[in-house]
Motif scaffolding. Structure first.
Motif, short mmCIF file in Angstrom:
data_model
loop_
_atom_site.label_atom_id
_atom_site.label_comp_id
_atom_site.label_asym_id
_atom_site.label_seq_id
_atom_site.Cartn_x
_atom_site.Cartn_y
_atom_site.Cartn_z
N ARG A 1 0.83 -1.20 0.00
CA ARG A 1 0.00 0.00 0.00
C ARG A 1 0.87 1.26 0.00
O ARG A 1 1.94 1.28 0.58
CB ARG A 1 -0.92 0.02 1.22
CG ARG A 1 -2.02 -1.02 1.17
CD ARG A 1 -2.96 -0.83 2.35
NE ARG A 1 -4.02 -1.80 2.34
CZ ARG A 1 -5.16 -1.66 1.67
NH1 ARG A 1 -5.35 -0.59 0.95
NH2 ARG A 1 -6.09 -2.58 1.72
N THR A 2 0.37 2.30 -0.66
CA THR A 2 1.02 3.60 -0.61
C THR A 2 -0.05 4.63 -0.31
O THR A 2 -1.24 4.37 -0.42
CB THR A 2 1.68 3.94 -1.97
OG1 THR A 2 0.65 3.95 -2.98
CG2 THR A 2 2.73 2.93 -2.36
N ILE A 3 0.36 5.82 0.07
CA ILE A 3 -0.59 6.89 0.35
C ILE A 3 -1.05 7.52 -0.96
O ILE A 3 -2.22 7.76 -1.18
CB ILE A 3 0.04 7.95 1.26
CG1 ILE A 3 0.44 7.31 2.59
CG2 ILE A 3 -0.93 9.10 1.51
CD1 ILE A 3 -0.71 6.64 3.33
N ASP A 4 -0.13 7.79 -1.88
CA ASP A 4 -0.48 8.40 -3.14
C ASP A 4 0.55 7.99 -4.19
O ASP A 4 1.75 7.95 -3.93
CB ASP A 4 -0.51 9.92 -3.00
CG ASP A 4 -1.07 10.60 -4.25
OD1 ASP A 4 -2.25 10.39 -4.55
OD2 ASP A 4 -0.31 11.31 -4.92
N GLY A 5 0.06 7.68 -5.38
CA GLY A 5 0.96 7.27 -6.44
C GLY A 5 0.86 5.79 -6.74
O GLY A 5 -0.09 5.12 -6.32
N CYS A 6 1.85 5.28 -7.48
CA CYS A 6 1.79 3.90 -7.96
C CYS A 6 3.04 3.13 -7.58
O CYS A 6 4.13 3.70 -7.45
CB CYS A 6 1.65 3.88 -9.48
SG CYS A 6 0.14 4.66 -10.11
#
Length: 268
Positions: free
Chosen positions: A57-62
């Protein structure tokens, strides 16, 4: 008599101490096992569509997940056989969305997009996407941009690319009424689509050859109902009759197009 009594008492005390210690050890062992069993976090849920990949998982982006396949991919391509996962905040008043792109491992392409709520993993959409060629290295495979300037971010997913620098994308516009992403055919047909926020227009550029002398450059506006309107076009091609480069321009003025035809420029 006193010695025998003390010996019996001491033996009883020692046995009692050992028994208590044994019970305490059993109890501690039970507590530790019980706690570890209940506090160990579960593994991240894998994609819900034909994949064994556990996406980070990330907060924003790929993030492009690494592939565990032994056969390597040519360095000019990006290895997407492990899949791609993105998280984007489409609008400040909406929750973050998770976008899982599922690979065709045999062809090193992405073929399906699963859109979920980030917090609940609830599936919102399950879409088949087009990717006509392996994605090139050094290029963002997925970005979130506002193509219709409505304040909601849309999805831009690479579809095809060519040696002359032309790149095509699948553009999915977000519909705030239905909370769904819908492909816009017109935007998806553009080469190198780029938004120009200041003028709220979209540019497209396609190179046809002759070291860039053959090209088409276009500028579009987009209406409230997401219809593309060509505002300006500049096109250079080769004229066999004159054996020279011909330049055509078209500009929308008061609802009609002003056109011109001149000799084009090529090289120095």
């Amino acid at each position: 008599m006193d010695f025998g009594k003390k010996f019996v008492q001491g033996t009883a005390f020692l046995l009692g101490f050992l028994l208590v210690g044994f019970v305490v050890l059993i109890f501690i062992n039970f507590i530790l096992k019980h706690n570890f069993k209940n506090t160990t976090p579960p593994p991240l849920a894998s994609s819900t569509f034909s994949t064994n990949t556990d996406f980070p998982r990330t907060i924003d982006g790929c993030i492009t997940s690494p592939s565990d396949l032994s056969k390597s991919v040519d360095s000019v391509f990006t290895d997407v056989r492990g899949g791609v996962v993105c998280h984007f905040l489409i609008h400040p008043q909406l929750s973050t969305y998770t976008f899982e792109l599922i690979p065709n491992t045999a062809e090193n392409r992405l073929e399906r997009l699963i859109i979920k709520e980030y917090e609940t993993d609830k599936i919102m959409q399950n879409l088949r996407i087009k990717m006509d060629s392996e994605p090139p290295s050094g290029i963002n495979i997925v970005t979130a941009e506002d193509f219709n300037f409505d304040g909601y971010l849309d999805l831009k997913i690479i579809n095809w690319w060519g040696a002359t620098g032309n790149i095509g994308y699948t553009i999915l516009l977000f519909n705030p009424t239905s909370d769904t992403f819908i492909e816009h055919t017109g935007l998806s047909n553009l080469s190198n689509p780029t938004i120009i926020p200041n003028s709220q227009t979209i540019s497209s550029y396609s190179t046809g050859g002759m070291a860039g002398c053959i090209y088409t450059a276009q500028t579009y506006s987009i209406t409230d109902n997401n219809k593309l309107v060509l505002q300006h076009e500049e096109k250079q091609d080769w004229d066999n009759k004159t054996q020279s480069v011909r330049k055509q321009t078209k500009t929308l003025v008061d609802g009609t197009y002003d056109t011109s035809l001149t000799t084009g420029q090529c090289g120095n």
